[in-house]
Design an enzyme around this catalytic site. Sequence first.
Site, PDB file in Angstrom:
ATOM      1  N   GLU A  60      -8.854 -38.517 -16.653  1.00 33.34           N
ATOM      2  CA  GLU A  60      -8.177 -37.714 -17.223  1.00 33.34           C
ATOM      3  C   GLU A  60      -8.187 -36.323 -16.904  1.00 33.34           C
ATOM      4  O   GLU A  60      -9.061 -35.584 -16.279  1.00 33.34           O
ATOM      5  CB  GLU A  60      -8.827 -37.667 -18.835  1.00 33.34           C
ATOM      6  CG  GLU A  60      -8.741 -38.845 -19.495  1.00 33.34           C
ATOM      7  CD  GLU A  60      -9.598 -38.959 -20.875  1.00 33.34           C
ATOM      8  OE1 GLU A  60      -9.195 -39.736 -21.676  1.00 33.34           O
ATOM      9  OE2 GLU A  60     -10.545 -38.193 -20.610  1.00 33.34           O
ATOM     10  N   ASP A 231     -13.121 -42.115 -28.034  1.00 25.71           N
ATOM     11  CA  ASP A 231     -12.432 -41.117 -27.417  1.00 25.71           C
ATOM     12  C   ASP A 231     -11.399 -41.363 -26.655  1.00 25.71           C
ATOM     13  O   ASP A 231     -10.872 -40.874 -25.478  1.00 25.71           O
ATOM     14  CB  ASP A 231     -13.182 -39.685 -26.747  1.00 25.71           C
ATOM     15  CG  ASP A 231     -14.152 -40.457 -25.592  1.00 25.71           C
ATOM     16  OD1 ASP A 231     -13.966 -41.784 -25.237  1.00 25.71           O
ATOM     17  OD2 ASP A 231     -14.942 -39.658 -24.947  1.00 25.71           O
TER      18      ASP A 231
HETATM   19  P1  NAD Z   1     -24.058 -42.471 -21.911  1.00 28.32           P
HETATM   20  O1  NAD Z   1     -23.396 -43.818 -21.128  1.00 28.32           O
HETATM   21  O2  NAD Z   1     -24.997 -41.656 -21.012  1.00 28.32           O
HETATM   22  O3  NAD Z   1     -24.746 -42.865 -23.469  1.00 28.32           O
HETATM   23  C1  NAD Z   1     -24.257 -43.683 -24.334  1.00 28.32           C
HETATM   24  C2  NAD Z   1     -25.247 -44.472 -24.868  1.00 28.32           C
HETATM   25  O4  NAD Z   1     -24.602 -45.326 -26.155  1.00 28.32           O
HETATM   26  C3  NAD Z   1     -26.147 -45.579 -23.921  1.00 28.32           C
HETATM   27  O5  NAD Z   1     -27.556 -45.120 -23.901  1.00 28.32           O
HETATM   28  C4  NAD Z   1     -26.014 -46.770 -24.705  1.00 28.32           C
HETATM   29  O6  NAD Z   1     -27.099 -47.701 -24.510  1.00 28.32           O
HETATM   30  C5  NAD Z   1     -25.673 -46.552 -26.107  1.00 28.32           C
HETATM   31  N1  NAD Z   1     -24.727 -47.651 -26.954  1.00 28.32           N
HETATM   32  C6  NAD Z   1     -23.735 -48.193 -26.581  1.00 28.32           C
HETATM   33  N2  NAD Z   1     -23.440 -49.159 -27.473  1.00 28.32           N
HETATM   34  C7  NAD Z   1     -24.419 -49.020 -28.559  1.00 28.32           C
HETATM   35  C8  NAD Z   1     -24.478 -49.475 -29.814  1.00 28.32           C
HETATM   36  N3  NAD Z   1     -23.474 -50.464 -30.147  1.00 28.32           N
HETATM   37  N4  NAD Z   1     -25.277 -48.758 -30.615  1.00 28.32           N
HETATM   38  C9  NAD Z   1     -26.400 -47.834 -30.126  1.00 28.32           C
HETATM   39  N5  NAD Z   1     -26.141 -47.318 -28.896  1.00 28.32           N
HETATM   40  C10 NAD Z   1     -25.129 -47.669 -28.118  1.00 28.32           C
HETATM   41  O7  NAD Z   1     -22.732 -41.629 -22.368  1.00 28.32           O
HETATM   42  P2  NAD Z   1     -22.733 -40.148 -22.815  1.00 28.32           P
HETATM   43  O8  NAD Z   1     -22.114 -39.318 -21.716  1.00 28.32           O
HETATM   44  O9  NAD Z   1     -23.813 -39.825 -23.596  1.00 28.32           O
HETATM   45  O10 NAD Z   1     -21.457 -40.130 -23.948  1.00 28.32           O
HETATM   46  C11 NAD Z   1     -21.553 -40.857 -24.990  1.00 28.32           C
HETATM   47  C12 NAD Z   1     -19.993 -40.908 -25.557  1.00 28.32           C
HETATM   48  O11 NAD Z   1     -19.205 -39.689 -25.848  1.00 28.32           O
HETATM   49  C13 NAD Z   1     -18.966 -41.618 -24.354  1.00 28.32           C
HETATM   50  O12 NAD Z   1     -18.374 -42.632 -25.223  1.00 28.32           O
HETATM   51  C14 NAD Z   1     -18.269 -40.455 -23.943  1.00 28.32           C
HETATM   52  O13 NAD Z   1     -17.044 -40.927 -23.622  1.00 28.32           O
HETATM   53  C15 NAD Z   1     -18.170 -39.806 -25.172  1.00 28.32           C
HETATM   54  N6  NAD Z   1     -17.991 -38.283 -25.026  1.00 28.32           N
HETATM   55  C16 NAD Z   1     -17.114 -37.684 -25.993  1.00 28.32           C
HETATM   56  C17 NAD Z   1     -16.987 -36.305 -25.804  1.00 28.32           C
HETATM   57  C18 NAD Z   1     -16.012 -35.634 -26.913  1.00 28.32           C
HETATM   58  O14 NAD Z   1     -15.801 -34.179 -26.730  1.00 28.32           O
HETATM   59  N7  NAD Z   1     -15.824 -36.378 -27.945  1.00 28.32           N
HETATM   60  C19 NAD Z   1     -17.577 -35.479 -24.653  1.00 28.32           C
HETATM   61  C20 NAD Z   1     -18.286 -36.173 -23.952  1.00 28.32           C
HETATM   62  C21 NAD Z   1     -18.456 -37.643 -24.028  1.00 28.32           C
END
Ligand code: NAD
Length: 351
Positions: A60, A231
Amino acid sequence: MTDNAVRFVDVKNITRWAAQQGVEHIVVGMIDYIEADFRRWPIFDKCARIGSHSDVGVIELMPTSDGQEYGFKYVNGHPSNPASGHQTVTAFGVLADVATGYPTFWAEMTVLTALRTAATSAMVAKHLARPDSATLALIGNGTQSEFQALAMRAALGINSLRIWDTDPAAMAKFIRNAKPLGFDVYVATSAHDAVRGADIITTSTADKASATILTANMIEPGMHINAIGGDCPGKTELDAAILTMGDVFVEFPEQTRIEGEIQQMPADFPITELWRVFTNEAAGRTSPDQVTIFDSVGFAIEDFAALRYLRDAVDGTGDYALVDLIANPSDPKNLFGLVADARVPVLSGGA
Ligand code: NAD
């Protein structure tokens, strides 16, 4: 090096800067910048981010401008990346001078995104969560999680955490990182167990799917939900029924309706824009029993504010380098002259 050298913060510099300053200190400063930019929301150039989707993720671009400066972030989201040793989210970003169009500042934004996402969550929770909030449930203990916990402590004084992740290794990593920071951590056995009695719930899971990390029966009166992991189109975390249990607050509706939890709802589903809460044009929390939901997707103005904060914070320090990013011929019409002058002379003659 030319007069137009761009200040550049790389991974080594941002991690050293963050370690020296401390995440909590940075979050407090960054909240001021993000909140200031939310208060002047109408002056910004705004559009939903531009996504290039594939079966496994999205890349993005997130641009915005306040008329003086322009900024953009490049960011990816690939939930299956950790299985191959890559991160789900990586990013970098740029600030530029609107008057000339020249870039002025360039930074790594993988760490900066974690800081700005945590600062945004804490900023919103300061406005919407109950002021007596004492416990945070953290569902998803990956990259964002420690930053989210530290930000909530910096902004709201919360030290008690209830954690859950489907990956035991992610929970073990979180405990290793959080214990030395002095957090009181309860390790839950399910998402339902984690949210029981919590005042604030942050969901930061990654799955390119319409997931239901939280269902309506888990939500208690007065909770504030900070849903950051849904997101992207087709990527959600909350059971749609939760969205009707309280009031939903968003960043930029045109983007959130495509990417956020409310993609599950009709196009006219009622939401409140956060900037209007910050300028007192709209109500935030109105009673202790109200459920408030921040349908977070991440918006360009938060990255713009984070870049401005980092640029100002490293000014006068050794935590950046100067890079020669923009060609700068002394005659602005003679770009070819730079190439000609750089030619390596070919030695002629000789046997
Ligand atoms: P990451 O992959 O490092 O961590 C995600 C975690 O979620 C993993 O440890 C995984 O095992 C866990 N997980 C997956 N499915 C699950 C479930 N059903 N129940 C419990 N745990 C579960 O990712 P990250 O960098 O920590 O990002 C997390 C999320 O936040 C991503 O989807 C990312 O796109 C989003 N994000 C959003 C913003 C925002 O501004 N809203 C900013 C950054 C990241």
